[in-house]
Design an enzyme around this catalytic site. Structure first.
Site, PDB file in Angstrom:
ATOM      1  N   ARG A   1      25.749  54.306  52.496  1.00 22.44           N
ATOM      2  CA  ARG A   1      25.374  54.652  54.106  1.00 22.44           C
ATOM      3  C   ARG A   1      24.448  55.909  53.786  1.00 22.44           C
ATOM      4  NH1 ARG A   1      30.663  55.322  57.228  1.00 22.44           N
ATOM      5  NH2 ARG A   1      30.840  53.065  57.143  1.00 22.44           N
TER       6      ARG A   1
ATOM      7  N   ARG B   1      30.876  63.424  59.853  1.00 19.64           N
ATOM      8  CA  ARG B   1      30.123  62.228  59.762  1.00 19.64           C
ATOM      9  C   ARG B   1      28.742  62.136  60.210  1.00 19.64           C
ATOM     10  NH1 ARG B   1      33.020  57.720  58.049  1.00 19.64           N
ATOM     11  NH2 ARG B   1      34.661  58.298  56.569  1.00 19.64           N
TER      12      ARG B   1
ATOM     13  N   LYS C   1      38.246  61.974  58.630  1.00 18.63           N
ATOM     14  CA  LYS C   1      36.761  61.882  59.147  1.00 18.63           C
ATOM     15  C   LYS C   1      36.757  62.766  60.387  1.00 18.63           C
ATOM     16  CE  LYS C   1      36.935  57.403  59.393  1.00 18.63           C
ATOM     17  NZ  LYS C   1      36.790  56.002  59.487  1.00 18.63           N
TER      18      LYS C   1
ATOM     19  N   LYS D   1      33.761  63.205  63.790  1.00 16.12           N
ATOM     20  CA  LYS D   1      32.705  62.566  64.226  1.00 16.12           C
ATOM     21  C   LYS D   1      32.027  63.529  65.489  1.00 16.12           C
ATOM     22  CE  LYS D   1      33.607  57.996  62.494  1.00 16.12           C
ATOM     23  NZ  LYS D   1      33.789  56.531  62.869  1.00 16.12           N
TER      24      LYS D   1
ATOM     25  N   CYS E   1      31.377  44.515  64.057  1.00 11.69           N
ATOM     26  CA  CYS E   1      31.557  45.123  62.754  1.00 11.69           C
ATOM     27  C   CYS E   1      30.931  44.383  61.768  1.00 11.69           C
ATOM     28  CB  CYS E   1      32.635  46.001  62.644  1.00 11.69           C
ATOM     29  SG  CYS E   1      33.841  44.693  61.973  1.00 11.69           S
TER      30      CYS E   1
ATOM     31  N   CYS F   1      33.834  44.376  53.684  1.00 12.27           N
ATOM     32  CA  CYS F   1      34.754  45.210  53.971  1.00 12.27           C
ATOM     33  C   CYS F   1      36.154  44.902  53.436  1.00 12.27           C
ATOM     34  CB  CYS F   1      34.824  45.245  55.623  1.00 12.27           C
ATOM     35  SG  CYS F   1      35.944  46.649  56.103  1.00 12.27           S
TER      36      CYS F   1
ATOM     37  N   CYS G   1      39.361  43.982  62.319  1.00  8.83           N
ATOM     38  CA  CYS G   1      40.460  44.459  62.246  1.00  8.83           C
ATOM     39  C   CYS G   1      40.650  45.706  63.379  1.00  8.83           C
ATOM     40  CB  CYS G   1      40.673  44.948  60.606  1.00  8.83           C
ATOM     41  SG  CYS G   1      40.051  46.908  60.517  1.00  8.83           S
TER      42      CYS G   1
ATOM     43  N   CYS H   1      35.415  49.664  64.392  1.00  5.08           N
ATOM     44  CA  CYS H   1      34.077  50.207  64.066  1.00  5.08           C
ATOM     45  C   CYS H   1      33.256  49.909  64.881  1.00  5.08           C
ATOM     46  CB  CYS H   1      33.938  49.696  62.627  1.00  5.08           C
ATOM     47  SG  CYS H   1      34.919  50.308  61.295  1.00  5.08           S
TER      48      CYS H   1
HETATM   49 FE1  SRM Z   1      34.345  52.029  60.452  1.00  4.50          FE
HETATM   50  C1  SRM Z   1      36.421  52.115  57.780  1.00  4.50           C
HETATM   51  C2  SRM Z   1      32.104  50.041  58.660  1.00  4.50           C
HETATM   52  C3  SRM Z   1      31.813  52.695  62.693  1.00  4.50           C
HETATM   53  C4  SRM Z   1      36.398  53.493  62.561  1.00  4.50           C
HETATM   54  N1  SRM Z   1      34.196  51.383  58.735  1.00  4.50           N
HETATM   55  C5  SRM Z   1      35.355  51.560  57.500  1.00  4.50           C
HETATM   56  C6  SRM Z   1      34.787  50.860  56.362  1.00  4.50           C
HETATM   57  C7  SRM Z   1      34.246  51.966  55.666  1.00  4.50           C
HETATM   58  C8  SRM Z   1      36.005  50.146  55.440  1.00  4.50           C
HETATM   59  C9  SRM Z   1      36.716  50.870  54.473  1.00  4.50           C
HETATM   60  O1  SRM Z   1      37.138  52.356  54.790  1.00  4.50           O
HETATM   61  O2  SRM Z   1      36.852  50.341  53.525  1.00  4.50           O
HETATM   62  C10 SRM Z   1      33.864  49.835  56.837  1.00  4.50           C
HETATM   63  C11 SRM Z   1      32.652  49.367  56.059  1.00  4.50           C
HETATM   64  C12 SRM Z   1      32.406  47.838  56.316  1.00  4.50           C
HETATM   65  C13 SRM Z   1      31.149  47.343  55.296  1.00  4.50           C
HETATM   66  O3  SRM Z   1      31.288  46.426  54.569  1.00  4.50           O
HETATM   67  O4  SRM Z   1      30.160  47.807  55.498  1.00  4.50           O
HETATM   68  C14 SRM Z   1      33.330  50.582  58.223  1.00  4.50           C
HETATM   69  N2  SRM Z   1      32.458  51.597  60.670  1.00  4.50           N
HETATM   70  C15 SRM Z   1      31.754  50.707  59.856  1.00  4.50           C
HETATM   71  C16 SRM Z   1      30.379  50.455  60.377  1.00  4.50           C
HETATM   72  C17 SRM Z   1      29.076  49.925  59.395  1.00  4.50           C
HETATM   73  C18 SRM Z   1      30.570  49.159  61.449  1.00  4.50           C
HETATM   74  C19 SRM Z   1      29.176  48.577  62.045  1.00  4.50           C
HETATM   75  O5  SRM Z   1      29.255  47.271  61.612  1.00  4.50           O
HETATM   76  O6  SRM Z   1      28.257  49.268  62.203  1.00  4.50           O
HETATM   77  C20 SRM Z   1      30.045  51.707  61.208  1.00  4.50           C
HETATM   78  C21 SRM Z   1      29.324  52.740  60.375  1.00  4.50           C
HETATM   79  C22 SRM Z   1      28.970  53.764  61.078  1.00  4.50           C
HETATM   80  C23 SRM Z   1      28.055  54.912  60.433  1.00  4.50           C
HETATM   81  O7  SRM Z   1      26.889  54.478  60.293  1.00  4.50           O
HETATM   82  O8  SRM Z   1      28.522  55.737  60.087  1.00  4.50           O
HETATM   83  C24 SRM Z   1      31.457  52.079  61.475  1.00  4.50           C
HETATM   84  N3  SRM Z   1      34.245  53.152  62.330  1.00  4.50           N
HETATM   85  C25 SRM Z   1      32.844  52.982  63.013  1.00  4.50           C
HETATM   86  C26 SRM Z   1      33.286  53.558  64.461  1.00  4.50           C
HETATM   87  C27 SRM Z   1      32.396  53.737  65.448  1.00  4.50           C
HETATM   88  C28 SRM Z   1      32.090  55.047  65.611  1.00  4.50           C
HETATM   89  O9  SRM Z   1      32.156  56.098  64.924  1.00  4.50           O
HETATM   90  O10 SRM Z   1      31.411  55.450  66.794  1.00  4.50           O
HETATM   91  C29 SRM Z   1      34.646  53.705  64.218  1.00  4.50           C
HETATM   92  C30 SRM Z   1      35.605  54.265  65.550  1.00  4.50           C
HETATM   93  C31 SRM Z   1      35.448  55.684  65.904  1.00  4.50           C
HETATM   94  C32 SRM Z   1      36.576  56.374  65.238  1.00  4.50           C
HETATM   95  O11 SRM Z   1      36.307  56.689  64.053  1.00  4.50           O
HETATM   96  O12 SRM Z   1      37.750  56.401  65.702  1.00  4.50           O
HETATM   97  C33 SRM Z   1      35.227  53.394  63.021  1.00  4.50           C
HETATM   98  N4  SRM Z   1      36.101  52.784  60.348  1.00  4.50           N
HETATM   99  C34 SRM Z   1      36.793  53.147  61.214  1.00  4.50           C
HETATM  100  C35 SRM Z   1      38.171  53.347  60.778  1.00  4.50           C
HETATM  101  C36 SRM Z   1      39.490  53.976  61.756  1.00  4.50           C
HETATM  102  C37 SRM Z   1      39.493  55.310  61.590  1.00  4.50           C
HETATM  103  C38 SRM Z   1      40.661  55.730  62.371  1.00  4.50           C
HETATM  104  O13 SRM Z   1      40.736  56.936  62.840  1.00  4.50           O
HETATM  105  O14 SRM Z   1      41.653  55.028  62.114  1.00  4.50           O
HETATM  106  C39 SRM Z   1      38.135  53.082  59.392  1.00  4.50           C
HETATM  107  C40 SRM Z   1      39.362  52.929  58.391  1.00  4.50           C
HETATM  108  C41 SRM Z   1      39.939  54.239  57.947  1.00  4.50           C
HETATM  109  O15 SRM Z   1      38.987  55.262  57.921  1.00  4.50           O
HETATM  110  O16 SRM Z   1      40.719  54.163  57.381  1.00  4.50           O
HETATM  111  C42 SRM Z   1      36.900  52.533  59.209  1.00  4.50           C
HETATM  112 FE1  SF4 Z   2      36.063  46.580  58.244  1.00  2.14          FE
HETATM  113 FE2  SF4 Z   2      37.838  46.772  60.385  1.00  2.14          FE
HETATM  114 FE3  SF4 Z   2      35.706  48.389  60.488  1.00  2.14          FE
HETATM  115 FE4  SF4 Z   2      35.379  45.956  60.985  1.00  2.14          FE
HETATM  116  S1  SF4 Z   2      36.556  47.275  62.198  1.00  2.14           S
HETATM  117  S2  SF4 Z   2      34.130  47.162  59.520  1.00  2.14           S
HETATM  118  S3  SF4 Z   2      36.902  45.042  59.600  1.00  2.14           S
HETATM  119  S4  SF4 Z   2      37.300  48.419  58.856  1.00  2.14           S
END
Ligand code: SRM
Ligand code: SF4
Length: 577
Positions: free
Chosen positions: A89, A158, A221, A223, A442, A448, A487, A491
């Site tokens: 990323r 981030r 993390k 943000k 997402c 993922c 899930c 995201c």
């Molecule tokens: Fe996310 C984890 C993809 C924005 C909340 N996110 C992941 C992972 C890295 C899976 C993993 O941990 O193994 C995903 C990778 C999937 C893949 O194959 O690419 C993933 N997140 C994404 C992206 C690519 C979604 C998209 O389709 O655009 C976004 C990349 C953002 C970036 O450029 O940095 C992405 N993730 C977000 C957002 C939205 C935001 O930040 O505005 C959230 C919700 C906001 C937040 O953080 O509360 C988000 N991602 C999560 C979480 C849950 C965090 C939590 O507090 O519980 C995880 C899981 C974790 O961290 O354990 C996660």
């Molecule tokens: Fe993966 Fe869940 Fe984030 Fe979708 S919402 S990219 S399934 S961690």
């Protein structure tokens, strides 16, 4: 803005001994400031994976180990190791990049990333399916155009977001420069990245290598985002720390500070929940970096380092109390925040198509469905954008809705860009319905590791079915936000969409309704663990009544509440369980 960090480092003075904290804390502390054995693991040709803790440590370098889940079972049957590859990323504060940077990303995506690029919900790019041996060439390629992947993942600051707001040219330039400064300021300072990826010698440092983060970095993390009203495109209430620009007479006065947003939750774990940020006061522009430090230090010092499931800042705030947290922030700042100032949001979507900035420059926002930049059989999106990058003299801006702005076009150059948009069919991208143009999914399967259901590969077809219902009720043009995830992690920020869907199992989703059109209100679960027919059946009912009973200008999410489809939703914070 110049600002020197003066607040003393407290991170080695953890409230509990390291051994009493969660295993990730020990892992970070023993990593030699994020070096671990990553450099060695990259050279091991026997496996396509990296060993043990390096998987977690590499996240701080913006790299995730993944495997192709479509063929996971088949590989297991054949007694082969999973088809490991890596997601990388890019760090791209505010989503702004030059055409030269686009061309390099395109080149690297074609060479190492499965001939595709993925725009993300935090305004950057992901490469998927990168082989271990190609990681270093990828990083070095990015370095050639001054890009990196530092802190794109991991327990650190981030990717910093910023409204794209094409019309407000001068303000956008000012605020996006601040977003870049905040990102550069808040990312880890360890030399590990340069050593591992660029092969640089380790430099000796005087004092702590990580003045802000110490040995254990953040509990989780963190943000940060900057928003320029009236468009809440970054979903500021979903950020751990949000800065809301306050404008008077066209000038930036400072920022309201919002803290404690976050989306992630776990099904059937009510102690985890999405939360919208609280606005706690106002600061002048000169205090942005000090506020970043102060807020991060409070979370660094008081965030939960035992239970990672409760380690986000939102839970620290709820556990300690908002007033207590605010007092701690002010103590570190050395001054009290001013009362928050008035502002108004009208939407959280992108204004698609052509707009003209106040300086006369033209901007064209293209809808890129779910951020996927790829050449489809009859539709060469990736080629088209490369051709545009070859002639474009302005910038590109990745939007927080996974779209792309071709920005800063001189009026005389517009015709040339329009011609390319037409030639490669890119205009087709924004001829969709109001629902499709406000949809986000997402990545989910197949890359993922946390996905329980499809998202990016499924939402377009589901939207097609809902579009048919909307069209039958004369609502094809109606802008309605719909967001899907594979899930409950959230995201695509589904918990603030008017229609939210989160994956529970293959083909099964929770359905949420009632989110606010400008990201001001969480939605509520109305169906749990259901398949498409049940989703469409309920949506048909809501849409039919919306068409018949809506008030003038009433939004779909507001109507779903007024009509009683969603019980008990309150403005601002509300939990789904
Ligand atoms: Fe996310 C984890 C993809 C924005 C909340 N996110 C992941 C992972 C890295 C899976 C993993 O941990 O193994 C995903 C990778 C999937 C893949 O194959 O690419 C993933 N997140 C994404 C992206 C690519 C979604 C998209 O389709 O655009 C976004 C990349 C953002 C970036 O450029 O940095 C992405 N993730 C977000 C957002 C939205 C935001 O930040 O505005 C959230 C919700 C906001 C937040 O953080 O509360 C988000 N991602 C999560 C979480 C849950 C965090 C939590 O507090 O519980 C995880 C899981 C974790 O961290 O354990 C996660
Ligand atoms: Fe993966 Fe869940 Fe984030 Fe979708 S919402 S990219 S399934 S961690």
């Amino acid at each position: 803005m110049t600002y020197a960090r003066t607040i003393p480092d407290r991170s080695h003075d953890l409230s509990q001994p390291l051994e009493k904290l969660g295993p990730d804390e020990t892992m970070k502390a023993n990593s030699d400031q994020l070096r671990g054995t990553i450099a060695k693991g990259l050279l091991d040709e026997i496996t396509s994976a990296v060993p043990g803790d390096d998987i977690k440590l590499m996240k701080f370098h913006g790299v995730y180990q993944q495997d192709d889940r479509d063929i996971r079972d088949e590989r297991r049957r054949q007694k082969l190791e999973p088809a490991y590859t890596f997601m990388a990323r890019v760090r791209l504060p505010g989503g702004v990049l030059t055409p030269a940077q686009w061309l390099k990303l395109d080149e690297l995506g074609r060479a190492y990333g499965g001939e595709t690029l993925r725009l993300t919900t935090r305004q950057t790019f992901q490469f998927h399916r990168v082989l271990k041996r190609n990681l270093r060439p990828l990083m070095r390629g990015l370095h050639e155009v001054l890009l990196d992947t530092r802190a794109a993942c991991g327990d650190d600051s981030r990717g910093v977001m910023c409204s794209v707001n094409p019309q407000l040219s001068a303000l956008h330039a000012q605020v996006s420069a601040l977003a870049k400064q905040a990102s550069d300021h808040a990312i880890p300072k360890t030399g590990a990245y340069q050593e591992i990826w660029y092969g640089e010698e380790r430099k000796s440092v005087t004092g702590a290598e990580e003045p802000l983060y110490g040995r254990t970095y953040m509990p989780r993390k963190f943000k940060i985002g900057f928003v320029i009203p009236p468009i809440n495109d970054i979903d500021v209430y979903a950020q751990d720390l949000g800065f809301i620009a306050i404008i008077a007479e066209g000038k930036l006065q400072g920022f309201n500070v919002a803290i404690g947003g976050g989306m992630g939750r776990t099904d059937q774990a009510p102690h985890t929940y999405p939360r919208l940020a609280d606005v706690i006061g106002f600061i002048g522009v000169e205090h942005v970096l000090a506020t970043v430090d102060a807020v991060m230090m409070v979370q660094r010092d008081y965030g939960d380092r035992v239970d990672r499931g409760r380690a986000r800042f939102k839970y620290t705030i709820d556990d300690k109390g908002l007033d207590w947290i605010k007092t701690e922030i002010e103590a570190r700042l050395g001054f009290a925040l001013q009362p928050a100032r008035a502002y108004e949001f009208t939407s959280n979507g992108d204004q698609l198509g052509w707009t003209r900035g106040e300086d006369g420059r033209e901007h064209c926002t293209l809808f890129i469905e779910n951020g996927r930049v790829i050449n489809r059989d009859d539709w060469p999106i990736m080629d088209g954008l490369r051709e545009i990058a070859r002639v474009h003299e302005g910038t590109f801006r990745v939007t927080p809705n996974q779209n792309l702005v071709i920005a800063d076009i001189a009026p005389a150059a517009r015709a040339g860009i329009e011609k390319l948009i037409k030639q490669f069919g890119l205009g087709r991208l924004h001829s969709g319905s109001g629902l499709r143009l406000n949809s986000m999914a997402c990545v989910a399967l197949p890359t993922c590791g946390l996905a329980m259901a499809e998202s990016e590969r499924y939402l377009p077809s589901l939207v097609g079915k809902i579009e048919a219902i909307l069209a039958a009720h004369g609502l094809a043009e109606e802008p309605i936000t719909i967001r899907m995830t594979g899930c409950p992690n959230g995201c695509s920020r589904p918990y603030i969409a008017e229609i939210g869907l989160t994956g529970r199992a293959p083909g099964k989703y929770n359905l949420y309704l009632g989110g606010g059109f400008h990201g001001q209100r969480l939605n509520k679960m109305v169906l749990e663990n259901v398949a498409e027919p049940a989703i469409l059946e309920l949506l048909e009912q809501v849409i039919a009544r919306f068409a018949a009973e809506r008030l003038p200008n009433e939004r779909f999410g507001d109507f779903a509440i007024r009509a009683g489809f969603v019980a008990e939703v309150t403005e601002g914070r509300s939990f789904n369980d």
